[in-house]
Each structure stands twice: as structure tokens, then as C-alpha cells.
Design a protein around this motif. Structure first.
Motif, PDB file in Angstrom:
ATOM      1  N   TYR A 294      27.074  30.349  27.569  1.00  0.00           N
ATOM      2  CA  TYR A 294      28.477  30.742  27.592  1.00  0.00           C
ATOM      3  C   TYR A 294      28.717  32.095  28.274  1.00  0.00           C
ATOM      4  N   ASP A 295      27.727  32.962  28.326  1.00  0.00           N
ATOM      5  CA  ASP A 295      27.906  34.205  29.073  1.00  0.00           C
ATOM      6  C   ASP A 295      28.205  33.899  30.538  1.00  0.00           C
ATOM      7  N   GLU A 296      27.628  32.828  31.062  1.00  0.00           N
ATOM      8  CA  GLU A 296      27.870  32.430  32.449  1.00  0.00           C
ATOM      9  C   GLU A 296      29.105  31.539  32.556  1.00  0.00           C
ATOM     10  N   TYR A 297      29.244  30.602  31.627  1.00  0.00           N
ATOM     11  CA  TYR A 297      30.340  29.635  31.674  1.00  0.00           C
ATOM     12  C   TYR A 297      31.700  30.309  31.540  1.00  0.00           C
ATOM     13  N   LEU A 298      31.771  31.343  30.726  1.00  0.00           N
ATOM     14  CA  LEU A 298      33.045  32.013  30.457  1.00  0.00           C
ATOM     15  C   LEU A 298      33.406  33.051  31.514  1.00  0.00           C
ATOM     16  N   ALA A 299      32.437  33.443  32.331  1.00  0.00           N
ATOM     17  CA  ALA A 299      32.697  34.458  33.368  1.00  0.00           C
ATOM     18  C   ALA A 299      33.379  33.790  34.557  1.00  0.00           C
ATOM     19  N   VAL A 300      34.671  33.989  34.682  1.00  0.00           N
ATOM     20  CA  VAL A 300      35.448  33.295  35.711  1.00  0.00           C
ATOM     21  C   VAL A 300      36.083  34.289  36.680  1.00  0.00           C
ATOM     22  N   MET A 301      36.386  33.789  37.866  1.00  0.00           N
ATOM     23  CA  MET A 301      37.000  34.609  38.907  1.00  0.00           C
ATOM     24  C   MET A 301      38.225  33.897  39.460  1.00  0.00           C
ATOM     25  N   ASP A 302      39.151  34.666  39.990  1.00  0.00           N
ATOM     26  CA  ASP A 302      40.351  34.103  40.602  1.00  0.00           C
ATOM     27  C   ASP A 302      40.040  33.623  42.021  1.00  0.00           C
ATOM     28  N   MET A 303      40.711  32.559  42.422  1.00  0.00           N
ATOM     29  CA  MET A 303      40.656  32.093  43.808  1.00  0.00           C
ATOM     30  C   MET A 303      41.986  32.399  44.478  1.00  0.00           C
ATOM     31  N   THR A 304      41.959  32.659  45.771  1.00  0.00           N
ATOM     32  CA  THR A 304      43.224  32.863  46.462  1.00  0.00           C
ATOM     33  C   THR A 304      44.040  31.573  46.384  1.00  0.00           C
ATOM     34  N   ALA A 305      45.344  31.730  46.295  1.00  0.00           N
ATOM     35  CA  ALA A 305      46.221  30.560  46.171  1.00  0.00           C
ATOM     36  C   ALA A 305      46.059  29.628  47.366  1.00  0.00           C
ATOM     37  N   GLU A 306      45.956  30.205  48.561  1.00  0.00           N
ATOM     38  CA  GLU A 306      45.870  29.367  49.760  1.00  0.00           C
ATOM     39  C   GLU A 306      44.558  28.592  49.809  1.00  0.00           C
ATOM     40  N   PHE A 307      43.478  29.155  49.257  1.00  0.00           N
ATOM     41  CA  PHE A 307      42.215  28.423  49.239  1.00  0.00           C
ATOM     42  C   PHE A 307      42.302  27.236  48.279  1.00  0.00           C
ATOM     43  N   TYR A 308      42.817  27.497  47.086  1.00  0.00           N
ATOM     44  CA  TYR A 308      42.927  26.425  46.091  1.00  0.00           C
ATOM     45  C   TYR A 308      43.855  25.310  46.577  1.00  0.00           C
ATOM     46  N   LEU A 309      45.013  25.677  47.073  1.00  0.00           N
ATOM     47  CA  LEU A 309      45.995  24.678  47.485  1.00  0.00           C
ATOM     48  C   LEU A 309      45.527  23.898  48.715  1.00  0.00           C
ATOM     49  N   SER A 310      44.901  24.585  49.673  1.00  0.00           N
ATOM     50  CA  SER A 310      44.430  23.886  50.872  1.00  0.00           C
ATOM     51  C   SER A 310      43.256  22.969  50.547  1.00  0.00           C
ATOM     52  N   THR A 311      42.453  23.325  49.551  1.00  0.00           N
ATOM     53  CA  THR A 311      41.363  22.444  49.130  1.00  0.00           C
ATOM     54  C   THR A 311      41.917  21.139  48.572  1.00  0.00           C
ATOM     55  N   VAL A 312      42.893  21.251  47.688  1.00  0.00           N
ATOM     56  CA  VAL A 312      43.484  20.045  47.092  1.00  0.00           C
ATOM     57  C   VAL A 312      44.175  19.205  48.154  1.00  0.00           C
ATOM     58  N   GLU A 313      44.969  19.859  48.995  1.00  0.00           N
ATOM     59  CA  GLU A 313      45.766  19.114  49.962  1.00  0.00           C
ATOM     60  C   GLU A 313      44.921  18.501  51.068  1.00  0.00           C
ATOM     61  N   ARG A 314      43.970  19.246  51.607  1.00  0.00           N
ATOM     62  CA  ARG A 314      43.277  18.800  52.814  1.00  0.00           C
ATOM     63  C   ARG A 314      41.955  18.080  52.536  1.00  0.00           C
ATOM     64  N   ILE A 315      41.279  18.431  51.456  1.00  0.00           N
ATOM     65  CA  ILE A 315      40.015  17.759  51.128  1.00  0.00           C
ATOM     66  C   ILE A 315      40.241  16.550  50.241  1.00  0.00           C
ATOM     67  N   PHE A 316      41.104  16.703  49.211  1.00  0.00           N
ATOM     68  CA  PHE A 316      41.296  15.612  48.249  1.00  0.00           C
ATOM     69  C   PHE A 316      42.464  14.697  48.606  1.00  0.00           C
TER      70      PHE A 316
END
Length: 425
Positions: A294-316
């Protein structure tokens, strides 16, 4: 939800829970209470310890903590990290082992940018370090990147990989884990067309969504079910004043973590209740199995909005990689241009994130690649995590990947003659 107030509210909730845990731990450990033992105080102290650690880990980038590497001289050599290429959104990091002979294998491990830090691949790094001169992509937390640094979407990500491969040179073997698999394939094709001499020798794609629709999962169904407008409204927030990236639009790591936990809420709830019990009974340790995970699982980082949205739109949604229609900086990337880079795919039969069929689709896209430079492996009984970090990786997959690398370590013309025996595996 696209407001600083929403982002700061999530951080306030996290901070408050961390404070409550620390307070309960302090009160439960108050020396005077030891005069009259009370099980309730013991459990309160245990709850506080687990709660404080849980919510504190959510904002801390884990250390690599790579153990010393034993070598042929009979000594253990300390591992240190060295930044080879420093960029705004991610660095090319090298693991240096002073005093040892440099391994012949030069490997670039492409880490996911999917809510966790590159340290998620710590066990993968440890397993490869003895046998390779190892590099990794170390992506940065978007909340710490000033708005002045500009945007970062999947095209920028791909160009970062292109630059990293160029920096490492043509004797490189690339291993992409999960999310970056399609973009790493695109980066290799980009080099094949623009700078053939900079292409890597081999490319291993592990559990990546090359064609998400080949075998639909809950992840792909979600991508098709929601509209881009809904995603932007529900998932995107603006970084608050506390961080260097104030004002940047991001997909927050805390929001991603809440989604992860909600998918298996009963399992996680039981894990934390059991850990509180172990702490109360004095059976827990700082680096026990629960804390290590859980020390690793709980350590999270933000992604840029454009990276997240372009991944969903263009890859998926659009499946640009799967249809070989991906465009980078206005230039169409033709995966068929890959003709000398050996490509291997690895899948797990029980992978519920990138199900079998999604990753092996890469081989059909490599229309210009001879069959003797293509290979695939399906690991029976392995889930998503197991194919790059678990028992299946250590005992079965890792040896096959190293054999594949060795079979394709020479000049491209020689590789075609050597690869057939390894690919048969």
C-alpha cells in the motif's frame, strides 16, 4: 468540477484524515493511559497509526530503494540513479552500479503514466538490473509542473520517447509496460520513418492496449460509455494554490485512487481492518506485506488533463493506433514502416485491464516486419500485475524477454537469422 476549490477540497479531506490519524495515535500512546490498560485505547492507537500512514503516503513520491547488486567480484555494489535527459514532464533516468562491468544489454523500461509513479516498477527494475544497463522513464507529477511549461498530451509523450530512444542509441532494447505500449510502438514507427539509424534493436510490449476493442474489458466499456464532455466535467480539476502547477488542468491522482479502490472496495476494506488488528496485537512491522504494497499503491500522481483526455479519445474511443491512423505533430505514423526492430508481446490470461488479444494486435500492425522478428507469449493464470512484477514475471516471462533481447542484439540483418529459435518459444 473544473475548479481549484474542488481540487483543494480533496486535499483538505486527505489532510484532515491524516491529522485525525496522527491525533488518535498520539492520544492512544499517551503514557498516563498505560496505568489502566484499556483495549479501546489500544485499538484507537492502532487505527491512528494505520490511518495516518495511509493518507500521508498519498502525497509522497516513493523512493526507489534498490538493494545493492551482487556482481562477479563477490561484492555488493550500491545502486544510484542518474538523470540522463531532464525534461519538464519526465526524465530519462539511469540506474548506475559503480564498480561493476557494464552489462552488454542496454534496456529502456518505459513506465506507465496512469496515476502511479515509475516506482511502481521497482520489482521489475530489481529483477532486470543484474542483467542489464537499465534506464527508465521517470514521469513527473503534473501538479508540480508550472503552467508556463505548456501542454503534454499523447503526441508529446510519444515525442519524449523518440528523444529518449535517440539519446540511448540503436543498441537499445525497449520494454513498455501497460499504458505506454501503443505510444511506444508509435514512437518506434516514427523513428523507422524519420531516423532509421536511431531505432532500437527490439521492442517488448507487456499488457498494453494496442487494440482495446480486440477483447473488451470494464476499462474499454467505460471508455465507450461516457462522452468526452462527461469525462472533462467529472474528472478534470484545476490545481490549487498550494502547488507549483497552480492553475494547471489535471486528472487528479486522488480521484484516480478513489476509482481504483471503489472497484475492489471489499478487498481493500478487509485489508485495512486486518492491518489495524495486526498493529493492535503487535504483529505488524514497518515493511510488512501490507505496508510494502500500500505504500506504493496509495502513492498517486496527477496527469495533465490533455494527456488523460487524449488517451481516452484517441486510443480507446477512436482506436487510432489499432487502425494505424495515429498522427504526431501533423505527421501520420505508419506502423508498417517498422521493418528491422524485433517485436514481442506478452499477455496474461487473467488480465482484466488489458485482456489477451489487445496487446498481440501489435504484430498484425507490423506489416513490414518479417515473421521471424515477431514473437508473442501468453502467460497462463497471470493477471495484469503478475506479467511484469509478480511470480509469473520472475520465473517465466523475464527469462523469455532476456532471451528475446539476446537473440536480437546484433545488427538487424543478423537478427533475422538468429531470431527464429527464440520466437518459437
Amino acid at each position: 468540477m473544473r475548479y481549484m476549490a474542488t481540487y483543494d477540497l480533496m486535499e483538505t479531506i486527505r489532510n484532515t484524515n491524516q491529522w485525525l490519524g496522527a491525533t488518535a495515535l498520539t492520544v492512544g500512546a499517551y503514557p498516563a493511559f498505560a496505568l489502566i490498560p484499556n483495549p479501546a485505547l489500544t485499538w484507537m492507537q492502532a487505527w491512528g497509526e494505520v490511518t495516518e500512514r495511509t493518507f500521508q503516503r498519498m502525497i509522497v513520491k516513493p523512493d526507489w530503494n534498490i538493494p545493492p547488486v551482487p556482481t562477479s567480484d563477490g561484492q555488493d555494489h550500491v545502486v544510484r540513479t542518474e538523470v540522463v535527459v531532464q525534461r519538464d514532464f519526465g526524465d530519462l533516468l539511469r540506474f548506475v552500479v559503480p564498480g561493476r562491468d557494464l552489462p552488454k544489454r542496454k534496456v529502456l523500461l518505459v513506465a506507465p503514466m496512469s496515476g502511479h509513479y515509475a516506482t511502481l516498477l521497482r520489482s521489475t527494475v530489481i529483477s532486470l538490473l543484474q542483467d542489464a544497463d537499465l534506464y527508465i522513464t521517470d514521469w513527473h507529477n503534473a501538479r508540480d509542473i508550472p503552467v508556463s511549461a505548456g501542454k503534454f498530451d499523447i503526441e508529446d509523450y510519444t515525442l519524449y520517447l523518440v528523444d529518449f530512444m535517440r539519446e540511448m542509441g540503436p543498441d537499445t532494447h525497449v520494454i513498455a509496460v501497460c499504458q505506454p505500449a501503443p505510444l511506444t510502438l508509435a514512437a518506434t514507427a516514427y523513428l523507422a520513418d524519420e531516423d532509421p539509424k536511431a531505432q532500437p534493436r527490439s521492442l517488448t510490449l507487456i499488457g498494453g492496449p494496442i487494440d482495446p476493442n480486440a477483447t473488451p474489458t470494464d476499462v474499454t466499456d467505460f471508455g465507450h460509455r461516457v462522452t468526452m464532455g462527461q469525462l472533462e466535467e467529472m474528472m478534470i480539476q484545476r490545481v490549487g494554490f498550494k502547488h507549483p502547477g497552480v492553475g494547471r488542468m489535471v486528472y487528479p491522482g486522488l480521484l484516480q485512487l478513489s476509482s481504483f479502490i471503489s472497484m475492489n472496495s471489499e478487498t481493500h476494506t478487509k485489508a485495512f481492518v486486518d492491518q489495524i488488528g495486526r498493529v493492535a496485537r503487535g504483529e505488524a512491522a514497518d515493511h510488512d506485506k501490507h505496508n510494502k504494497f500500500y505504500d506504493e499503491y496509495l502513492a498517486v500522481m496527477d496527469m495533465t488533463a490533455e494527456f488523460y483526455l487524449s488517451t481516452v479519445e484517441r486510443i480507446f474511443k477512436s482506436g487510432e493506433i489499432a487502425r494505424n491512423e495515429f498522427v504526431v505533430a501533423g505527421k501520420k505514423v505508419d506502423i508498417g514502416k517498422i521493418t528491422t526492430v524485433a517485436v514481442k508481446t506478452v499477455e496474461g490470461s487473467k488480465d482484466d485491464i488489458s485482456a489477451p488479444g489487445q496487446c498481440i494486435a501489435a504484430l498484425d500492425l507490423c506489416t513490414g516486419l518479417p515473421d521471424e522478428l515477431k514473437a508473442s507469449h501468453l502467460e497462463e493464470g497471470a493477471g495484469h500485475y503478475g506479467i511484469f512484477a509478480g511470480k509469473s514475471w520472475r520465473q517465466n516471462i523475464r527469462p523469455l524477454v532476456l532471451e528475446f533481447i539476446d537473440a536480437n542484439s546484433g545488427e538487424p540483418q543478423k537478427n533475422q537469422r538468429k531470431a527464429a529459435n527464440t520466437n518459437a518459444a
